[in-house]
Every structure is written in C-alpha cells, then in structure tokens.
Design a protein around this motif. Structure first.
Motif, PDB file in Angstrom:
ATOM      1  N   VAL A 278      81.405  17.936  26.499  1.00  0.00           N
ATOM      2  CA  VAL A 278      82.911  18.716  26.163  1.00  0.00           C
ATOM      3  C   VAL A 278      83.075  18.638  24.812  1.00  0.00           C
ATOM      4  CG1 VAL A 278      85.356  18.242  26.605  1.00  0.00           C
ATOM      5  CG2 VAL A 278      83.816  18.055  28.443  1.00  0.00           C
ATOM      6  N   ARG A 279      82.720  17.501  24.022  1.00  0.00           N
ATOM      7  CA  ARG A 279      83.322  17.382  22.591  1.00  0.00           C
ATOM      8  C   ARG A 279      82.121  17.763  21.676  1.00  0.00           C
ATOM      9  NH1 ARG A 279      85.687  14.679  25.987  1.00  0.00           N
ATOM     10  NH2 ARG A 279      88.119  13.799  25.599  1.00  0.00           N
ATOM     11  N   ALA A 280      81.046  18.185  22.365  1.00  0.00           N
ATOM     12  CA  ALA A 280      79.873  18.217  21.410  1.00  0.00           C
ATOM     13  C   ALA A 280      80.040  19.994  20.626  1.00  0.00           C
ATOM     14  CB  ALA A 280      78.599  18.348  22.101  1.00  0.00           C
ATOM     15  N   ASP A 281      79.474  19.979  19.414  1.00  0.00           N
ATOM     16  CA  ASP A 281      79.161  21.208  18.839  1.00  0.00           C
ATOM     17  C   ASP A 281      77.793  22.033  19.029  1.00  0.00           C
ATOM     18  OD1 ASP A 281      78.869  23.244  17.098  1.00  0.00           O
ATOM     19  OD2 ASP A 281      79.013  22.349  15.179  1.00  0.00           O
ATOM     20  N   PRO A 282      77.930  22.907  19.756  1.00  0.00           N
ATOM     21  CA  PRO A 282      76.769  23.555  20.470  1.00  0.00           C
ATOM     22  C   PRO A 282      75.930  24.131  19.325  1.00  0.00           C
ATOM     23  CG  PRO A 282      78.612  25.063  20.860  1.00  0.00           C
ATOM     24  CD  PRO A 282      79.244  23.722  20.275  1.00  0.00           C
ATOM     25  N   GLY A 283      76.528  24.023  18.071  1.00  0.00           N
ATOM     26  CA  GLY A 283      75.278  24.510  17.123  1.00  0.00           C
ATOM     27  C   GLY A 283      74.349  23.178  16.633  1.00  0.00           C
ATOM     28  N   GLN A 284      74.796  22.052  16.850  1.00  0.00           N
ATOM     29  CA  GLN A 284      74.355  20.854  16.534  1.00  0.00           C
ATOM     30  C   GLN A 284      73.660  20.045  17.578  1.00  0.00           C
ATOM     31  OE1 GLN A 284      74.391  19.939  13.100  1.00  0.00           O
ATOM     32  NE2 GLN A 284      75.388  21.763  12.625  1.00  0.00           N
ATOM     33  N   GLU A 285      74.200  20.255  18.755  1.00  0.00           N
ATOM     34  CA  GLU A 285      73.731  19.422  19.846  1.00  0.00           C
ATOM     35  C   GLU A 285      73.048  20.360  20.866  1.00  0.00           C
ATOM     36  OE1 GLU A 285      73.300  16.112  20.493  1.00  0.00           O
ATOM     37  OE2 GLU A 285      75.106  15.025  20.033  1.00  0.00           O
ATOM     38  N   THR A 286      72.200  19.847  21.782  1.00  0.00           N
ATOM     39  CA  THR A 286      71.549  20.667  22.944  1.00  0.00           C
ATOM     40  C   THR A 286      71.864  19.710  24.321  1.00  0.00           C
ATOM     41  OG1 THR A 286      69.668  19.518  22.919  1.00  0.00           O
ATOM     42  CG2 THR A 286      69.948  21.402  21.569  1.00  0.00           C
ATOM     43  N   VAL A 287      71.727  20.392  25.216  1.00  0.00           N
ATOM     44  CA  VAL A 287      72.088  19.663  26.764  1.00  0.00           C
ATOM     45  C   VAL A 287      70.832  18.554  26.852  1.00  0.00           C
ATOM     46  CG1 VAL A 287      71.742  19.810  29.100  1.00  0.00           C
ATOM     47  CG2 VAL A 287      73.245  21.734  28.067  1.00  0.00           C
ATOM     48  N   SER A 288      69.793  19.090  26.494  1.00  0.00           N
ATOM     49  CA  SER A 288      68.539  18.049  26.678  1.00  0.00           C
ATOM     50  C   SER A 288      68.692  16.771  25.668  1.00  0.00           C
ATOM     51  CB  SER A 288      67.150  18.655  26.267  1.00  0.00           C
ATOM     52  OG  SER A 288      66.814  19.872  27.210  1.00  0.00           O
ATOM     53  N   ALA A 289      69.054  16.994  24.642  1.00  0.00           N
ATOM     54  CA  ALA A 289      69.401  15.664  23.801  1.00  0.00           C
ATOM     55  C   ALA A 289      70.382  14.862  24.122  1.00  0.00           C
ATOM     56  CB  ALA A 289      69.695  16.236  22.285  1.00  0.00           C
ATOM     57  N   ILE A 290      71.512  15.432  24.947  1.00  0.00           N
ATOM     58  CA  ILE A 290      72.487  14.544  25.405  1.00  0.00           C
ATOM     59  C   ILE A 290      72.081  13.826  26.884  1.00  0.00           C
ATOM     60  CG2 ILE A 290      74.772  14.773  26.292  1.00  0.00           C
ATOM     61  CD1 ILE A 290      75.791  16.833  24.547  1.00  0.00           C
ATOM     62  N   ALA A 291      71.401  14.982  27.446  1.00  0.00           N
ATOM     63  CA  ALA A 291      71.020  14.109  28.702  1.00  0.00           C
ATOM     64  C   ALA A 291      69.981  13.000  28.534  1.00  0.00           C
ATOM     65  CB  ALA A 291      70.131  15.228  29.611  1.00  0.00           C
ATOM     66  N   SER A 292      68.995  13.219  27.662  1.00  0.00           N
ATOM     67  CA  SER A 292      68.073  12.153  27.087  1.00  0.00           C
ATOM     68  C   SER A 292      68.886  10.976  26.724  1.00  0.00           C
ATOM     69  CB  SER A 292      67.009  12.522  26.062  1.00  0.00           C
ATOM     70  OG  SER A 292      66.195  13.480  26.633  1.00  0.00           O
ATOM     71  N   ARG A 293      69.938  11.137  25.846  1.00  0.00           N
ATOM     72  CA  ARG A 293      70.702   9.969  25.207  1.00  0.00           C
ATOM     73  C   ARG A 293      71.318   9.061  26.082  1.00  0.00           C
ATOM     74  NH1 ARG A 293      75.099  12.657  22.640  1.00  0.00           N
ATOM     75  NH2 ARG A 293      73.713  13.290  21.213  1.00  0.00           N
ATOM     76  N   TRP A 294      71.443   9.537  27.376  1.00  0.00           N
ATOM     77  CA  TRP A 294      72.121   8.995  28.587  1.00  0.00           C
ATOM     78  C   TRP A 294      70.982   8.445  29.611  1.00  0.00           C
ATOM     79  CZ3 TRP A 294      76.342   6.210  27.790  1.00  0.00           C
ATOM     80  CH2 TRP A 294      77.003   6.606  26.836  1.00  0.00           C
ATOM     81  N   GLY A 295      69.766   8.608  29.336  1.00  0.00           N
ATOM     82  CA  GLY A 295      68.903   7.997  30.374  1.00  0.00           C
ATOM     83  C   GLY A 295      68.329   9.160  31.115  1.00  0.00           C
ATOM     84  N   PHE A 296      68.439  10.472  31.004  1.00  0.00           N
ATOM     85  CA  PHE A 296      68.253  11.412  32.158  1.00  0.00           C
ATOM     86  C   PHE A 296      66.914  12.129  31.386  1.00  0.00           C
ATOM     87  CE2 PHE A 296      72.687  10.916  32.879  1.00  0.00           C
ATOM     88  CZ  PHE A 296      72.735  10.789  34.113  1.00  0.00           C
ATOM     89  N   ALA A 297      65.793  11.979  31.999  1.00  0.00           N
ATOM     90  CA  ALA A 297      64.531  12.265  31.361  1.00  0.00           C
ATOM     91  C   ALA A 297      64.037  13.829  31.766  1.00  0.00           C
ATOM     92  CB  ALA A 297      63.267  11.462  31.799  1.00  0.00           C
ATOM     93  N   SER A 298      64.511  14.336  33.140  1.00  0.00           N
ATOM     94  CA  SER A 298      64.145  15.462  33.481  1.00  0.00           C
ATOM     95  C   SER A 298      65.379  16.315  33.494  1.00  0.00           C
ATOM     96  CB  SER A 298      63.840  15.441  35.136  1.00  0.00           C
ATOM     97  OG  SER A 298      63.908  16.569  35.573  1.00  0.00           O
ATOM     98  N   HIS A 299      65.163  17.264  32.651  1.00  0.00           N
ATOM     99  CA  HIS A 299      66.275  18.333  32.482  1.00  0.00           C
ATOM    100  C   HIS A 299      66.813  19.017  33.578  1.00  0.00           C
ATOM    101  CE1 HIS A 299      68.544  21.425  30.009  1.00  0.00           C
ATOM    102  NE2 HIS A 299      68.255  22.386  30.797  1.00  0.00           N
ATOM    103  N   SER A 300      65.740  19.522  34.369  1.00  0.00           N
ATOM    104  CA  SER A 300      66.203  20.072  35.725  1.00  0.00           C
ATOM    105  C   SER A 300      66.933  19.160  36.660  1.00  0.00           C
ATOM    106  CB  SER A 300      65.026  20.672  36.516  1.00  0.00           C
ATOM    107  OG  SER A 300      64.012  19.631  36.733  1.00  0.00           O
ATOM    108  N   ARG A 301      66.400  17.933  36.855  1.00  0.00           N
ATOM    109  CA  ARG A 301      67.436  17.021  37.619  1.00  0.00           C
ATOM    110  C   ARG A 301      68.743  16.747  37.050  1.00  0.00           C
ATOM    111  NH1 ARG A 301      63.038  12.454  39.848  1.00  0.00           N
ATOM    112  NH2 ARG A 301      61.291  13.833  40.542  1.00  0.00           N
ATOM    113  N   PHE A 302      68.823  16.464  35.738  1.00  0.00           N
ATOM    114  CA  PHE A 302      69.929  16.402  34.960  1.00  0.00           C
ATOM    115  C   PHE A 302      71.024  17.787  35.265  1.00  0.00           C
ATOM    116  CE2 PHE A 302      73.004  17.220  31.512  1.00  0.00           C
ATOM    117  CZ  PHE A 302      73.789  15.934  31.519  1.00  0.00           C
ATOM    118  N   THR A 303      70.519  18.806  35.337  1.00  0.00           N
ATOM    119  CA  THR A 303      71.403  20.111  35.429  1.00  0.00           C
ATOM    120  C   THR A 303      71.679  20.148  36.898  1.00  0.00           C
ATOM    121  OG1 THR A 303      70.134  21.257  33.684  1.00  0.00           O
ATOM    122  CG2 THR A 303      71.232  22.489  35.365  1.00  0.00           C
ATOM    123  N   ALA A 304      70.800  19.641  38.009  1.00  0.00           N
ATOM    124  CA  ALA A 304      71.113  19.840  39.286  1.00  0.00           C
ATOM    125  C   ALA A 304      72.148  18.906  39.501  1.00  0.00           C
ATOM    126  CB  ALA A 304      70.054  19.722  40.084  1.00  0.00           C
TER     127      ALA A 304
END
Length: 320
Positions: A278-304
């Motif tokens: 919610v607070r990230a700058d889409p020009g500086q952050e990605t979904v994958s980077a935020i997901a990995s930071r919080w322990g979610f290795a699989s992008h598809s599983r995190f998205t689901a």
C-alpha cells in the motif's frame, strides 16, 4: 534460526587427491574414498547454513567409508545406482529412489556407480524446531528407525519438496537472500524428512500440554509473533516465548483459532506485506521483492494467497 549468506560451490576434477580433499572437507574429515583410474567427479552444492543441496555427477565408481557425517544426509538417485551398507544391513538404490545415507553420526560405506545423485544435508537443530521426542517434553535427539521412506508416495513427497526448494528458492537470488525464506525452506525440508522417514518423533500432546493450551498461552504466543514477525522464528521459538511446550502452543492455536502457529505467522506476514504494498513506490519496489522480504519465496503462491485475502492481486495494490 540464523541463516548465513547462501553460497554456491562448484567442483570438477579427475585428481584423486583433490577429490578426497574436497569431499572430506565438505562432508567428513575422516572420510575414506577409493576410485578407479579415469574417475571424474562434478559436484554442485548450494549451502544456506541450515541446509545444503548438492548434485554429484561421476563417470566412474567411487567407494566411500564415512565415520560421521554430522547432519542428516538424504540421498536421491537421479541416474546412478548406489549400494549402501550400515548398521548390519546392505541396500541397493536405483534412479528415483530416496534414502537416508546413514543415521547421524553412524558409520556407513557407500559405493556410487556412474551417474548423478542429489544430496540434501540438513542441520540436526532444524529437526528440533518442528518436532519433539519421547520421553522428554523438549526438543531432543530424534532417532530414525529406518533408512528408507515409509512408502513410495512419501518418497515422491521428498522429491517434490527438494525440487520446489531448488527451483523456487535457491534459483531465485532475491528470495534466497532473505533469512525468512531460507528459514521457512529449512523447516519445510525438516518436516518432510520427519514425514518421509520413520522416526521416534513424538506428535501427540500430553495432559499437561492440553492444560497449558489456554487463552493466556495463546495471548503470549500472539504477542511474540506480532513483535517478531520480521525475524526468522519457528514454532519452537513461539512456544518458548509463551513458556509452554511445542505441543501445547500448537494445541492452543488449533483449539482457539483453528490454525497452526506457523499459519498464524504467515497470516501476520501477509498483512505486513500488504502494508508495504500500500505504501510502496511502484517505481522503486516490486511485488516479488516485498513478498520475499516477508518470507514468501513463490511469487505465484504469494499472489494467490494475497488475492484470496484482499480480493485483488498484489500488483493492483502496488500500483493503486
């Protein structure tokens, strides 16, 4: 659990002295090996600290005598045939088979024929994070009662687990750089090992555990989880913070929330990831980077999981 930086090691040699030095340094200082002329060993190993996964390919026959391998070493033959002798028994494994090379700190001899073998080396301390043993009500030594999987279905579960860890975690530099991801992967491997190979791990709560599975225990556990969700914590850590056994805290979460402590931790981390999106700058952050930071290795599983909880894909939240 603390994780050291992930390190990748590559070894390729025909030199018997170099091969012996490499294997003894990597696996057992007292390792005894014998190879025939023309032998070549290629070894690719990814070491995370709490676990390592290696692929070994050889063009000849290698005889190995090990006195103590330290951690739990699980083999998976891909194309090679492996003969193993330990504890008075001898077994032969072919492509696709899964097996414990030996029990921790128990001597064994192995003959590896030409082909490829995958090895997973798991630190024994990780096992204590997902199981307790009888008769003690605290993490202790777990003895494996058989060196082969309980059945073929469980052997496939081990192959699927290591494939997931290799493909989704270790081959993703962003994910493998995150301690939360590595800690989750280590415990996933430990839980799979305890499921696949018969052992003395104790799983049923005692009368004391049931008495301790109270709302007060749950409150203490939840407080700890919410304060430490950004750290690599396990169910054992949560139980320790709540002042009860692992089984008691597991029962408390099941009884009052209908989930496990680690599932609750994942729920909190998902909420923290949502907060960051919610607070990230889409020009500086990605979904994958935020997901990995919080322990979610699989992008598809995190998205689901995110879509199921928040009704939109995480990318939409990031770009809103």
């Amino acid at each position: 659990m603390t994780s050291s930086p992930v390190q990748t090691h590559q070894f390729d040699s025909r030199d018997p002295v170099a091969i012996h030095t490499f294997l003894s340094t990597t696996y057992d200082p007292k390792l005894r090996i014998h190879s025939r002329n023309g032998y070549r060993l290629t070894h690719h190993r990814v070491d995370t600290g709490p676990f390592a996964i290696a692929t070994t390919r050889q063009t000849g026959q290698l005889d190995i005598g090990a006195s103590t391998l330290g951690g739990l070493v699980i083999g998976r033959t891909r194309t090679a045939r492996v003969d193993r002798a330990c504890d008075g028994s001898a077994d032969r494994f072919g492509p696709g088979d899964v097996f414990l090379v030996t029990r921790p700190e128990e001597p064994c001899s192995v003959r590896w024929h030409p082909g490829e073998v995958e090895l997973c080396v798991l630190d024994l301390s990780v096992l204590a994070q997902v199981a307790t043993t009888t008769p003690a009500r605290r993490p202790g030594r777990i003895r494996f009662t058989h060196l082969g999987p309980a059945d073929a279905v469980l052997a496939r579960q081990w192959r699927d687990t290591t494939s997931f860890i290799s493909d989704v975690v270790l081959n993703n530099p962003r994910a493998s750089a995150q301690p939360l991801v590595i800690g989750n992967a280590a415990r996933m491997l430990a839980a799979a090992a305890l499921t696949v190979f018969p052992n003395t791990a104790f799983t049923e709560p005692t009368a004391v555990d049931r008495r301790h599975a109270s709302t007060a225990t749950l409150r203490r556990a939840i407080t700890f989880v919410e304060e430490h969700a950004d750290r690599d914590i396990s169910a054992v850590d949560i139980a320790g913070a709540a002042g009860v056994s692992l089984r008691a805290v597991q029962l408390a979460f099941r009884r009052h929330l209908g989930i496990t402590p680690m599932a609750y931790l994942r729920r909190i981390r998902l909420a923290r990831a949502h907060h960051d999106l919610v607070r990230a700058d889409p020009g500086q952050e990605t979904v994958s980077a935020i997901a990995s930071r919080w322990g979610f290795a699989s992008h598809s599983r995190f998205t689901a999981r995110y879509h199921a909880s928040y009704g939109v894909p995480p990318r939409e939240t990031l770009h809103a």
